[in-house]
Scaffold this motif. Sequence first.
Motif, PDB file in Angstrom:
ATOM      1  N   LYS A  41      -7.647 -20.801  -4.705  1.00 51.41           N
ATOM      2  CA  LYS A  41      -6.829 -21.974  -5.033  1.00 51.41           C
ATOM      3  C   LYS A  41      -7.543 -23.269  -4.623  1.00 51.41           C
ATOM      4  CE  LYS A  41      -2.752 -19.131  -4.169  1.00 51.41           C
ATOM      5  NZ  LYS A  41      -1.521 -18.937  -3.344  1.00 51.41           N
ATOM      6  N   GLY A  42      -8.682 -23.501  -5.234  1.00 51.36           N
ATOM      7  CA  GLY A  42      -9.389 -24.745  -4.986  1.00 51.36           C
ATOM      8  C   GLY A  42     -10.134 -24.789  -3.672  1.00 51.36           C
ATOM      9  N   VAL A  43     -10.972 -23.810  -3.406  1.00 49.85           N
ATOM     10  CA  VAL A  43     -11.717 -23.763  -2.148  1.00 49.85           C
ATOM     11  C   VAL A  43     -13.041 -24.506  -2.309  1.00 49.85           C
ATOM     12  CG1 VAL A  43     -10.660 -21.630  -1.373  1.00 49.85           C
ATOM     13  CG2 VAL A  43     -12.717 -21.523  -2.771  1.00 49.85           C
ATOM     14  N   SER A  44     -13.489 -25.106  -1.222  1.00 52.12           N
ATOM     15  CA  SER A  44     -14.767 -25.825  -1.200  1.00 52.12           C
ATOM     16  C   SER A  44     -15.520 -25.462   0.072  1.00 52.12           C
ATOM     17  CB  SER A  44     -14.543 -27.342  -1.249  1.00 52.12           C
ATOM     18  OG  SER A  44     -13.810 -27.718  -2.400  1.00 52.12           O
ATOM     19  N   GLY A  45     -16.827 -25.584   0.029  1.00 56.55           N
ATOM     20  CA  GLY A  45     -17.625 -25.272   1.221  1.00 56.55           C
ATOM     21  C   GLY A  45     -19.107 -25.402   0.952  1.00 56.55           C
ATOM     22  N   ARG A  46     -19.887 -25.122   1.997  1.00 57.25           N
ATOM     23  CA  ARG A  46     -21.347 -25.209   1.907  1.00 57.25           C
ATOM     24  C   ARG A  46     -21.968 -24.161   2.809  1.00 57.25           C
ATOM     25  NH1 ARG A  46     -25.174 -29.004   0.398  1.00 57.25           N
ATOM     26  NH2 ARG A  46     -27.139 -28.962   1.582  1.00 57.25           N
ATOM     27  N   PHE A  47     -22.876 -23.375   2.240  1.00 58.96           N
ATOM     28  CA  PHE A  47     -23.608 -22.355   2.985  1.00 58.96           C
ATOM     29  C   PHE A  47     -25.069 -22.784   3.029  1.00 58.96           C
ATOM     30  CE2 PHE A  47     -20.363 -19.287   0.965  1.00 58.96           C
ATOM     31  CZ  PHE A  47     -19.407 -19.648   1.907  1.00 58.96           C
ATOM     32  N   GLN A  48     -25.604 -22.928   4.234  1.00 54.42           N
ATOM     33  CA  GLN A  48     -26.929 -23.504   4.411  1.00 54.42           C
ATOM     34  C   GLN A  48     -27.977 -22.432   4.678  1.00 54.42           C
ATOM     35  OE1 GLN A  48     -25.645 -27.847   6.244  1.00 54.42           O
ATOM     36  NE2 GLN A  48     -26.459 -26.284   7.615  1.00 54.42           N
ATOM     37  N   SER A  49     -29.201 -22.738   4.290  1.00 54.41           N
ATOM     38  CA  SER A  49     -30.320 -21.834   4.534  1.00 54.41           C
ATOM     39  C   SER A  49     -30.583 -21.737   6.033  1.00 54.41           C
ATOM     40  CB  SER A  49     -31.569 -22.337   3.815  1.00 54.41           C
ATOM     41  OG  SER A  49     -31.906 -23.627   4.267  1.00 54.41           O
ATOM     42  N   GLY A  50     -31.041 -20.587   6.462  1.00 50.77           N
ATOM     43  CA  GLY A  50     -31.288 -20.337   7.871  1.00 50.77           C
ATOM     44  C   GLY A  50     -30.069 -19.871   8.621  1.00 50.77           C
ATOM     45  N   GLU A  51     -28.895 -19.881   7.959  1.00 49.20           N
ATOM     46  CA  GLU A  51     -27.658 -19.470   8.604  1.00 49.20           C
ATOM     47  C   GLU A  51     -27.184 -18.121   8.081  1.00 49.20           C
ATOM     48  OE1 GLU A  51     -25.382 -23.653   9.728  1.00 49.20           O
ATOM     49  OE2 GLU A  51     -24.777 -22.512   7.946  1.00 49.20           O
ATOM     50  N   LEU A  52     -26.578 -17.371   8.981  1.00 46.16           N
ATOM     51  CA  LEU A  52     -25.877 -16.148   8.607  1.00 46.16           C
ATOM     52  C   LEU A  52     -24.391 -16.494   8.514  1.00 46.16           C
ATOM     53  CD1 LEU A  52     -25.611 -13.117   8.082  1.00 46.16           C
ATOM     54  CD2 LEU A  52     -25.582 -12.766  10.566  1.00 46.16           C
ATOM     55  N   THR A  53     -23.855 -16.450   7.308  1.00 43.12           N
ATOM     56  CA  THR A  53     -22.477 -16.859   7.058  1.00 43.12           C
ATOM     57  C   THR A  53     -21.597 -15.648   6.838  1.00 43.12           C
ATOM     58  OG1 THR A  53     -23.195 -18.941   6.067  1.00 43.12           O
ATOM     59  CG2 THR A  53     -20.966 -18.197   5.550  1.00 43.12           C
ATOM     60  N   ALA A  54     -20.416 -15.675   7.438  1.00 42.95           N
ATOM     61  CA  ALA A  54     -19.428 -14.611   7.252  1.00 42.95           C
ATOM     62  C   ALA A  54     -18.219 -15.183   6.535  1.00 42.95           C
ATOM     63  CB  ALA A  54     -19.012 -14.025   8.598  1.00 42.95           C
ATOM     64  N   ILE A  55     -17.818 -14.523   5.448  1.00 40.20           N
ATOM     65  CA  ILE A  55     -16.566 -14.851   4.768  1.00 40.20           C
ATOM     66  C   ILE A  55     -15.521 -13.873   5.270  1.00 40.20           C
ATOM     67  CG2 ILE A  55     -15.387 -15.065   2.560  1.00 40.20           C
ATOM     68  CD1 ILE A  55     -18.050 -15.640   1.255  1.00 40.20           C
ATOM     69  N   MET A  56     -14.499 -14.379   5.941  1.00 37.77           N
ATOM     70  CA  MET A  56     -13.486 -13.527   6.562  1.00 37.77           C
ATOM     71  C   MET A  56     -12.112 -13.854   5.998  1.00 37.77           C
ATOM     72  SD  MET A  56     -14.622 -13.510  10.572  1.00 37.77           S
ATOM     73  CE  MET A  56     -13.070 -12.697  10.976  1.00 37.77           C
ATOM     74  N   GLY A  57     -11.166 -12.975   6.314  1.00 34.76           N
ATOM     75  CA  GLY A  57      -9.787 -13.185   5.901  1.00 34.76           C
ATOM     76  C   GLY A  57      -9.043 -11.881   5.834  1.00 34.76           C
ATOM     77  N   PRO A  58      -7.710 -11.933   5.775  1.00 29.29           N
ATOM     78  CA  PRO A  58      -6.915 -10.709   5.664  1.00 29.29           C
ATOM     79  C   PRO A  58      -7.194  -9.997   4.339  1.00 29.29           C
ATOM     80  CG  PRO A  58      -5.550 -12.631   6.221  1.00 29.29           C
ATOM     81  CD  PRO A  58      -6.883 -13.141   5.811  1.00 29.29           C
ATOM     82  N   SER A  59      -6.711  -8.769   4.230  1.00 29.37           N
ATOM     83  CA  SER A  59      -6.873  -8.020   2.987  1.00 29.37           C
ATOM     84  C   SER A  59      -6.143  -8.743   1.859  1.00 29.37           C
ATOM     85  CB  SER A  59      -6.312  -6.608   3.150  1.00 29.37           C
ATOM     86  OG  SER A  59      -7.021  -5.905   4.149  1.00 29.37           O
ATOM     87  N   GLY A  60      -6.815  -8.875   0.727  1.00 25.37           N
ATOM     88  CA  GLY A  60      -6.226  -9.550  -0.415  1.00 25.37           C
ATOM     89  C   GLY A  60      -6.285 -11.055  -0.354  1.00 25.37           C
ATOM     90  N   ALA A  61      -7.013 -11.607   0.608  1.00 21.94           N
ATOM     91  CA  ALA A  61      -7.066 -13.064   0.750  1.00 21.94           C
ATOM     92  C   ALA A  61      -7.977 -13.709  -0.285  1.00 21.94           C
ATOM     93  CB  ALA A  61      -7.542 -13.433   2.156  1.00 21.94           C
ATOM     94  N   GLY A  62      -8.937 -12.962  -0.830  1.00 21.16           N
ATOM     95  CA  GLY A  62      -9.859 -13.508  -1.820  1.00 21.16           C
ATOM     96  C   GLY A  62     -11.309 -13.520  -1.388  1.00 21.16           C
ATOM     97  N   LYS A  63     -11.654 -12.747  -0.350  1.00 21.09           N
ATOM     98  CA  LYS A  63     -13.042 -12.729   0.157  1.00 21.09           C
ATOM     99  C   LYS A  63     -14.015 -12.226  -0.912  1.00 21.09           C
ATOM    100  CE  LYS A  63     -12.251  -9.869   3.518  1.00 21.09           C
ATOM    101  NZ  LYS A  63     -10.842  -9.570   3.218  1.00 21.09           N
ATOM    102  N   SER A  64     -13.734 -11.042  -1.419  1.00 25.04           N
ATOM    103  CA  SER A  64     -14.627 -10.462  -2.423  1.00 25.04           C
ATOM    104  C   SER A  64     -14.622 -11.274  -3.706  1.00 25.04           C
ATOM    105  CB  SER A  64     -14.225  -9.008  -2.706  1.00 25.04           C
ATOM    106  OG  SER A  64     -14.391  -8.205  -1.549  1.00 25.04           O
TER     107      SER A  64
END
Length: 603
Positions: A41-64
């Motif tokens: 529902k309109g998510v925004s963000g930035r994933f930078q090089s050199g970083e290990l990023t984790a996308i987390m959330g409850p089941s069915g939240a929209g991670k995958s």
Amino acid sequence: MTQTRTILMQMPSAIPIDISFKEVTFTVKDGFGKEKKRILKGVSGRFQSGELTAIMGPSGAGKSSLLNVLTGFNTDGMIGSIYTSSRNADKCQRLNRKESCYIMQDDKLCPLFTVYETMKMAADLKLGTSLSEKAKVLVIEDVLETIGLQMCRHTKCGRLSGGQKKRLSIALELIDNPPVMFLDEPTTGLDSISAHQCISMLRGLARGGRTIVCTIHQPSASVYEMFDHVYVIADGLCVYQGSAINTVPYLRNLGLSCPQYHNPADFLLECVTGEYGQFQDELVLAAKDMSWRSLPPAVDINSNTNGTNGLKETKKSSKTMVLINPPSEWARFNILFFRSLLQLYRDWTSTHIKIVLHTAVGILLGLLYTNAGIDGSKTISNVGFCIVSLVYLSYTSIMPAILKFPQELHVLKKEQFNNWYQLRTYYLAFLATNVPVQMLFCFIYVSISYYMSSQLMVWSRFLMYLAICELITLLSEGFGLILGTLLSPVNGVFIGSIMTCVAILFAGFLVLFSHMPRVLYYVSFVSYMRYGLEGLVNSVYGFGRGPLECPEMYCHYRLPETAFDEIGMVDGRYWPNVAALTLFLLMVTIASFFSLKKSLRSH
């Protein structure tokens, strides 16, 4: 080791790439109706090089869903902007699939190949002739050493543990040194030690300048602390984006104090699911504050001691750098052809057993239909032998084919999506490998049964008989591939059985053409078994064959013309039947390719 580093340092470095996305919305159809459900529902963000990023959330939240959208794996129903930027580019651009790889949750690997063989085939498909064979071996050895698979390089993939399979899946994509790596729940199914080792390895790879993004369900405290950046989703909205070490201060700032000795990751998920009250609106608003993000870690893209060691380069002149040019599709065809041959050789369930069964059934039917080919009193039984041969060849071709592609779809989709090869290249290599093998199986059965049933020993008639059986075999397998790619194995077997039974019913033996209602007689022209049976009957009785032997005083079918008249077939119509079966085979082959393509898109 010095020689290894000298060659591997010529590999081009992964150019650091940052990924940014803005107001991304993703909707899917809810059931068979027209109603749509919003996942993101309109998510925004930035994933930078050199970083290990984790996308987390409850089941069915929209991670995958977010991961699939970012990778381009599933973009139907997506609205928003996704861009990348690098140090060498002044403007942002869309993420190119060739710049990234997607390592899926299921570690689907061919169990018949060893770790080294799997890596070698991947290197050939990705690197081509950019490196010499010796250099490729050194690249493979270096990657295996970095990933921790050196000790099991000669172990077949089917015998690897879950953690080893996960590391091998990562190693396969590291061969061409991609700057962006996406992983869907890399720790699922791993014990705590293996999960810690996996995340630690990914963090080391990120320090080499890569952008590594993974989804994770519920990490332990020690694993959670290793993430440089955490992006939390709840109900399709971003509720936190910042470093792992800032999670507790972030929640405390909202009046949510994490108990001592409590896992911050668990407490964060408890907060976003409403365990301590409804704070979702506050969390969504607070997530827009980018100050909770720590400074990017130091990245050393020229170091030989981080990430994948030898996959980096020192500051050398462009003369010593090897440009990675992907191999041509013809070269990839040859690699896939060899891989398919090796797989067929080692898969004894589909080769060795089938040879034994074809030999045994050929002998059995030869004994049951002794002298049926020359005895005029056994003409109807000989026609029955022809239809039984067609049924046997059809069923033993369609059923294994239905079960074949569902087992390989995950591997095929992963490799094809990550630009290992084009789908048409894989399909042509599969046909080039599989068609001769199926023809060999058919030849074994036909040679034995034809001889033991005392058919007319004339080379021209034998080859005509064999040609019809070969066409039926390949045609049935084509039907099996279509059903196997479009339906589940259970439904495919059921539909395939019913389809074959209907084709037999309209073949013209169980119900003679002269006894069929006029409408159903015209329907019989759709049955491939009709052309197969008429072709076999013509090959053994047609083209002016003389009277048959008759051990009794009177044989009604002593003259082959009598059998043609009563069955309702026409003598001499062999080649039209061959043409019809060839046309069927061509259409089914094309249809099976497009059904496979459709299945890969929707799988």
